[in-house]
Design an enzyme around this catalytic site. Structure first.
Site, PDB file in Angstrom:
ATOM      1  N   ASP A  97       4.207  12.810  14.903  1.00 25.33           N
ATOM      2  CA  ASP A  97       4.361  12.755  13.453  1.00 25.33           C
ATOM      3  C   ASP A  97       3.007  12.890  12.752  1.00 25.33           C
ATOM      4  O   ASP A  97       2.644  12.091  11.907  1.00 25.33           O
ATOM      5  CB  ASP A  97       5.056  11.451  13.047  1.00 25.33           C
ATOM      6  CG  ASP A  97       5.593  11.511  11.620  1.00 25.33           C
ATOM      7  OD1 ASP A  97       5.677  12.634  11.064  1.00 25.33           O
ATOM      8  OD2 ASP A  97       5.917  10.466  11.059  1.00 25.33           O
TER       9      ASP A  97
ATOM     10  N   LEU B 139       0.826  -1.212   0.000  1.00 22.41           N
ATOM     11  CA  LEU B 139       0.000   0.000   0.000  1.00 22.41           C
ATOM     12  C   LEU B 139       0.855   1.254   0.000  1.00 22.41           C
ATOM     13  O   LEU B 139       0.443   2.308  -0.467  1.00 22.41           O
ATOM     14  CB  LEU B 139      -0.888   0.032   1.243  1.00 22.41           C
ATOM     15  CG  LEU B 139      -2.015  -0.991   1.315  1.00 22.41           C
ATOM     16  CD1 LEU B 139      -2.645  -0.973   2.692  1.00 22.41           C
ATOM     17  CD2 LEU B 139      -3.067  -0.699   0.265  1.00 22.41           C
ATOM     18  N   GLY B 140       2.015   1.154   0.577  1.00 28.62           N
ATOM     19  CA  GLY B 140       2.858   2.341   0.636  1.00 28.62           C
ATOM     20  C   GLY B 140       4.063   2.088   1.515  1.00 28.62           C
ATOM     21  O   GLY B 140       4.238   1.003   2.080  1.00 28.62           O
TER      22      GLY B 140
ATOM     23  N   GLY C 241       7.258   5.873   7.274  1.00 32.47           N
ATOM     24  CA  GLY C 241       8.537   6.165   7.894  1.00 32.47           C
ATOM     25  C   GLY C 241       9.092   4.986   8.673  1.00 32.47           C
ATOM     26  O   GLY C 241      10.279   4.887   8.900  1.00 32.47           O
ATOM     27  N   PHE C 242       8.210   4.092   9.110  1.00 33.65           N
ATOM     28  CA  PHE C 242       8.662   3.003   9.966  1.00 33.65           C
ATOM     29  C   PHE C 242       8.720   1.680   9.224  1.00 33.65           C
ATOM     30  O   PHE C 242       8.917   0.643   9.821  1.00 33.65           O
ATOM     31  CB  PHE C 242       7.764   2.894  11.186  1.00 33.65           C
ATOM     32  CG  PHE C 242       7.715   4.156  11.989  1.00 33.65           C
ATOM     33  CD1 PHE C 242       8.721   4.446  12.892  1.00 33.65           C
ATOM     34  CD2 PHE C 242       6.688   5.065  11.824  1.00 33.65           C
ATOM     35  CE1 PHE C 242       8.700   5.616  13.624  1.00 33.65           C
ATOM     36  CE2 PHE C 242       6.661   6.233  12.554  1.00 33.65           C
ATOM     37  CZ  PHE C 242       7.669   6.521  13.453  1.00 33.65           C
ATOM     38  N   GLY C 243       8.508   1.705   7.916  1.00 34.52           N
ATOM     39  CA  GLY C 243       8.577   0.479   7.123  1.00 34.52           C
ATOM     40  C   GLY C 243       7.416   0.394   6.154  1.00 34.52           C
ATOM     41  O   GLY C 243       6.499   1.213   6.191  1.00 34.52           O
ATOM     42  N   PRO C 244       7.431  -0.614   5.267  1.00 34.89           N
ATOM     43  CA  PRO C 244       6.379  -0.744   4.260  1.00 34.89           C
ATOM     44  C   PRO C 244       5.059  -1.217   4.861  1.00 34.89           C
ATOM     45  O   PRO C 244       5.046  -1.849   5.917  1.00 34.89           O
ATOM     46  CB  PRO C 244       6.942  -1.799   3.307  1.00 34.89           C
ATOM     47  CG  PRO C 244       7.908  -2.582   4.118  1.00 34.89           C
ATOM     48  CD  PRO C 244       8.465  -1.654   5.149  1.00 34.89           C
ATOM     49  N   VAL C 245       3.967  -0.909   4.168  1.00 36.24           N
ATOM     50  CA  VAL C 245       2.641  -1.318   4.619  1.00 36.24           C
ATOM     51  C   VAL C 245       1.994  -2.154   3.513  1.00 36.24           C
ATOM     52  O   VAL C 245       2.017  -1.766   2.342  1.00 36.24           O
ATOM     53  CB  VAL C 245       1.756  -0.096   4.909  1.00 36.24           C
ATOM     54  CG1 VAL C 245       0.413  -0.535   5.478  1.00 36.24           C
ATOM     55  CG2 VAL C 245       2.446   0.844   5.866  1.00 36.24           C
TER      56      VAL C 245
END
Ligand SMILES: *[C@@H]1O[C@H](CO)[C@@H](O)[C@H](O)[C@H]1NC(C)=O
Ligand SMILES: *[C@@H]1O[C@H](CO)[C@@H](O)[C@H](O)[C@H]1NC(C)=O
Ligand SMILES: *[C@@H]1O[C@H](CO)[C@@H](O)[C@H](O)[C@H]1NC(C)=O
Ligand SMILES: *[C@@H]1O[C@H](CO)[C@@H](O)[C@H](O)[C@H]1NC(C)=O
Ligand SMILES: *[C@@H]1O[C@H](CO)[C@@H](O)[C@H](O)[C@H]1NC(C)=O
Ligand SMILES: *[C@@H]1O[C@H](CO)[C@@H](O)[C@H](O)[C@H]1NC(C)=O
Ligand SMILES: *[C@@H]1O[C@H](CO)[C@@H](O)[C@H](O)[C@H]1NC(C)=O
Ligand SMILES: *[C@@H]1O[C@H](CO)[C@@H](O)[C@H](O)[C@H]1NC(C)=O
Length: 823
Positions: free
Chosen positions: A639, A520-521, A524-528
């Site tokens: 954030d 999906l995208g 900042g903390f990793g891929p989703v």
């Protein structure tokens, strides 16, 4: 029966709308009495599905009928024959089938001279026509609601105690279990009680606020006035602008709530409520305990200095109610004892405390030191410096600590504890000689003591060798208890009750082995990834990058805490997956992607009309307020940005990525950090430049977000032609030139109410003010969004001018910066 129907029928056409009741002008079922300026109305009503009739008072101009006072809450009428009238004795009397069932019962000398009137404050008063002397008033007998200008508390001359009590149910306004009542003993405090059990207390008034309600201070919206005189102890609150509606009530679930009417949303909105976390529960940590809501995942109870848990085993099982006891052997009378300062707390129950308003802090300390029974003291009035003296001569009960708005408490301790807790005074350094002598004497003494002790120990050790077996077995049995399976299980189930653990196989299958098509995208903390569980439920999987500093246990703790945060404006965390070095968070899946896809897209954003945008703004604000204030963790998001606000199928805003700061190892609530997590363009100046974060940094980001939603432009990439301004600077410039409407997204095509949008722009500007203390809190923001109160004028915002560094930064805008070393 026919007669009564006839009566009703006849009464209707003559529907009275006068504001007075006289013998000739009674109120029958169906009539409505309206106050002179039409603020309040009084008449017969039936709550919910009930068929019983009550005389009630409601806001005339609030579209949702909201009954705030009931005259006969415990004496309902079973038909429509009720009549409220002024009787031949001059009293206000409620008749059922011509029989009086309720009366004001005041003795009146001159008959025919009284009249009852409904005032614009919502007060029903019975007064003498000539002198206008008030004989009786509804405000003296509140039901579950406190209105502005209504007094709550005790009249010491007459003994009248005005307090709130809940309705039995939404269908029955009868006196319920919960009450909110003043206790005038010691330093007066309000208590929320169930029957006679105390559930929560406000703490005493400290000149500025209730000690236990740090967030509720006088603002430009309210004025709270607490009176403690020989005549009375009472509180009254007034609104600076009476054109909006606010009420304080005790609800049927045992909460004190303040609600404000939200004009554009046509609903009452929770503005504040208590108790809001475990630490608010009265006596949570027992006598001499102190509760710390931010200690999670550790136990929230600690003991005050010099005390230890009374029952270590209960303590271990997370039951603090037994509290703490003084450490054994403490000498507290003329043996060098003193006081340790406990910072920023809700001060202990003052029901049995002594109060001296005229005493200074130094005198207070001396007085408390002199009296060996005195267990602690604090100031009674923190307004304009500290003055007055509150001292306790028994247990210190129901203390909790606050990150903001608490008060310092001084607890009596013996010389040993005092030494552990005292910082070395600085002044003594100047007296070098004295210091040198002290050091030498000290060193010599120490040498003697140490050598003596060594000899003693050596001798003792031989003697003790035989006993050692016994000692070891004692230690191991107690550690066995600490780790006993029963205790562990209890703890474990408590902690993980709401969290679901998924295995890697399930998640891999659900996301088709983390296929690119399912991605999906990249946050900042990793891929989703998008996924679908065998049950058909759609999920979003966040695969955390390996920079998470936490160990597995710590991670589990954090995730289970965050999973407990549930609010309709937060994305729901369903569970996590920890396997083979992988850490993943499993969220509910939301079909409409994130806000940035909508508002920064030429075609999509024309679908968002003002109403929708306003709802999104309000949703975000509510979500942040929950994180800041109502959840037990007090989370600062750090954030907030358009890509972290997701939209569900109905386009409701849901905040995502909250609590990431905790997972990534920044678990302080307010403070200074060398690790700045955030996104340029949304970061407040004090956070971006000095690493200082607070709830006001989130307010700043919210302000940016709000301006972006209104303008449809990104803050950090927006520059007007060749001028040196970003979006905030641009809005500010036009605002000052009275041309703020020019910034509004043209795709909204004038479908918006200009004054409402202008108001929102003003709120946005208030949020991005340079100075963090000038920015409003989320609580105030929600109030400002929902009501037409007058707003303060914004000061110059931060980051108005594009600097070379911010220009360089704008290119990395979309990525969360998680490893900036500031300072
Ligand atoms: C209430 O509404 C009426 C008209 O519906 C208006 O005349 C009156 O001024 C309003 N009162 C207040 C206090 O807003
Ligand atoms: C009133 O009755 C209806 C139908 O019986 C029910 O659906 C509704 O929940 C009831 N309302 C309340 C407040 O109990
Ligand atoms: C209503 O109350 C009156 C007096 O309290 C009683 O006599 C009567 O029977 C009641 N009627 C109904 C329908 O319950
Ligand atoms: C008025 O007096 C009557 C009789 O003394 C009593 O039963 C009733 O509760 C009183 N009403 C109020 C409102 O105090
Ligand atoms: C009270 O007023 C009524 C009607 O206005 C009148 O008939 C009656 O005489 C008055 N009673 C007294 C004691 O003044
Ligand atoms: C301290 O408390 C004890 C027992 O409660 C009491 O007897 C004594 O008088 C108190 N002393 C002072 C100075 O108040
Ligand atoms: C608290 O202190 C302020 C400032 O000294 C003073 O104005 C105020 O009257 C005091 N309040 C009370 C209740 O003594
Ligand atoms: C109160 O609010 C209304 C509506 O926003 C505004 O017109 C009025 O000027 C305000 N009054 C005061 C005293 O601020």
């Amino acid at each position: 029966m026919f007669f009564h129907y006839l009566l009703l029928f006849l009464a209707l056409p003559y529907c009275s709308s006068a504001d007075t009741i006289t013998p000739n002008q009674p109120i029958r079922d169906g009539d409505v009495l309206v106050s002179p300026a039409a603020s309040f109305a009084l008449g017969f009503f039936s709550p919910g599905n009930s068929t019983l009739r009550y005389v009630g008072l409601w806001f005339n101009n609030v579209s949702e009928k909201t009954v705030v006072w009931v005259l006969n809450r415990d004496l309902p009428i079973n038909d429509t024959s009720g009549v409220l009238s002024v009787s031949s004795t001059g009293n206000l009397v409620l008749y059922h089938r011509h029989t009086p069932i309720w009366s004001t019962n005041v003795s009146i000398l001159s008959v025919n001279a009284t009249v009852a009137q409904l005032l614009d404050t919502g007060n029903l008063v019975l007064f003498e026509r000539e002198s206008r002397r008030v004989l009786w008033q509804g405000f003296d007998y509140p039901t579950d609601t406190m209105l502005p200008n209504m007094k709550l508390g005790v009249d010491r001359r007459t003994g009248l105690n005005r307090f709130l009590s809940s309705w039995k149910s939404p269908e029955d306004p009868g006196t319920g279990d919960y009450s909110f009542k003043i206790d005038v003993n010691g330093s007066p405090q309000f208590f929320l009680c169930k029957g006679t059990d105390r559930l929560w207390r406000t703490g005493p008034w400290n000149g500025l606020r209730w000690s236990g309600v740090p967030e509720m201070i006088n603002t430009f919206i309210f004025h709270i006035n607490f009176l403690n005189t020989p005549d009375e102890a009472s509180v009254i609150y007034t609104l600076h602008n009476s054109s909006f509606f606010s009420r304080l009530m005790v609800d049927g679930s045992g909460h004190v709530q303040r609600k404000t009417w939200h004009e554009s949303g046509h609903q009452w909105m929770g503005f504040w409520s208590a108790p809001k976390d475990d630490c608010d529960n009265y006596g949570r940590c027992g006598p001499y305990g102190s509760c710390n809501a931010n200690s999670a995942p550790n136990f929230e109870c600690t003991c005050l200095p010099g005390f230890q848990p009374k029952s270590p085993s209960d303590w271990y099982l997370r039951d603090g109610s037994a509290g703490c006891v003084r450490k054994a052997g403490a000498k507290l009378c003329g043996s060098g004892e003193g006081f340790v300062k406990v910072r920023s707390v809700k001060i202990p129950d003052t029901s049995e405390a002594r109060v001296e308003m005229s005493m200074g802090m130094e005198a207070c300390r001396e007085e408390c030191l002199r009296n060996c029974n005195c267990s602690g003291y604090t100031s009674a009035n923190v307004s304009g410096g500290e003055s007055g003296c509150v001292s306790w001569h028994g247990v210190l009960m129901d203390t909790r600590d606050y990150t903001e708005g608490g008060q310092d408490l001084f607890v009596r301790v013996d010389a040993a504890v005092l030494a552990e807790n005292t910082e070395r005074p600085k002044g003594i350094l100047q007296k070098k000689w004295l210091l040198a002598i002290l050091v030498i004497v000290g060193a010599v003494l120490l040498f003697f003591i140490v050598s003596l002790a060594c000899r003693f120990i050596r001798k003792k050790r031989k003697d003790k060798a035989r006993q050692r077996g016994l000692e070891i077995s004692f230690i191991s049995s107690s550690s066995l208890f600490q780790g006993s399976p029963a205790a562990k299980k209890h703890d474990e189930s408590r902690r993980n009750s709401e969290l679901q653990f998924f295995d890697l196989g399930t998640i891999a299958a659900a996301t088709r082995n983390f296929s690119f098509a399912n991605k999906l995208g990249q946050g900042g903390f990793g891929p989703v990834y998008k996924g679908q569980l065998p049950s058909g439920q759609e999920i979003a999987v966040k695969r955390l990058s390996s920079t998470s500093r936490q160990g597995t246990e710590e991670f589990k703790n954090e995730v289970s805490l965050i999973a407990k945060l549930q609010h309709r404006n937060l994305v729901r965390l369903l569970g996590c997956c920890i396997e083979g070095g992988e850490k993943m968070l499993i969220y509910e899946y939301l079909p409409n992607k994130s806000l940035d896809f909508c508002i920064f897209d030429e075609t999509k954003r024309s679908l968002l009309d003002w109403k929708k945008r306003f709802e999104i703004i309000l949703g975000i604000a509510r979500g942040i307020l929950y994180l800041h204030q109502d959840s037990r963790l007090r989370i600062i998001h750090r954030d907030l940005k358009a890509s972290n606000v997701l939209l569900d199928a109905e386009m409701n805003a849901k905040i995502s990525d909250f609590g990431m700061a905790r997972i990534f190892g920044g678990d302080q609530i307010e403070g200074n950090t060398s690790r700045v997590v955030g996104t340029y363009g949304y970061m407040s100046p004090e956070y971006a430049m000095e690493g200082q974060f607070s709830i006001k940094s989130d307010v700043y980001s919210f302000g940016i977000l709000l301006l972006e939603i209104i303008t449809g432009r990104k803050n950090s990439t927006y520059y007007e032609d060749n001028s040196s301004q970003n979006l905030v600077g641009h809005v500010w410039k036009l605002w000052r030139e009275d041309r703020a409407l020019d910034v509004i997204d043209p795709s909204m095509e004038k479908t918006y109410p200009a004054d409402e949008v202008l108001r929102c722009i003003q709120i946005g500007l208030l949020c991005v003010q340079e100075c963090a203390t000038d920015r409003p809190t989320m609580l105030t923001i929600i109030f400002m969004l929902g009501n037409n109160s007058t707003l303060p004028s914004p000061q110059q915002p931060a980051f108005v001018i594009k600097t070379t560094s911010s220009q360089g930064v704008s290119s990395v805008n979309e990525v969360t910066v998680s490893m900036v070393e500031a300072r």
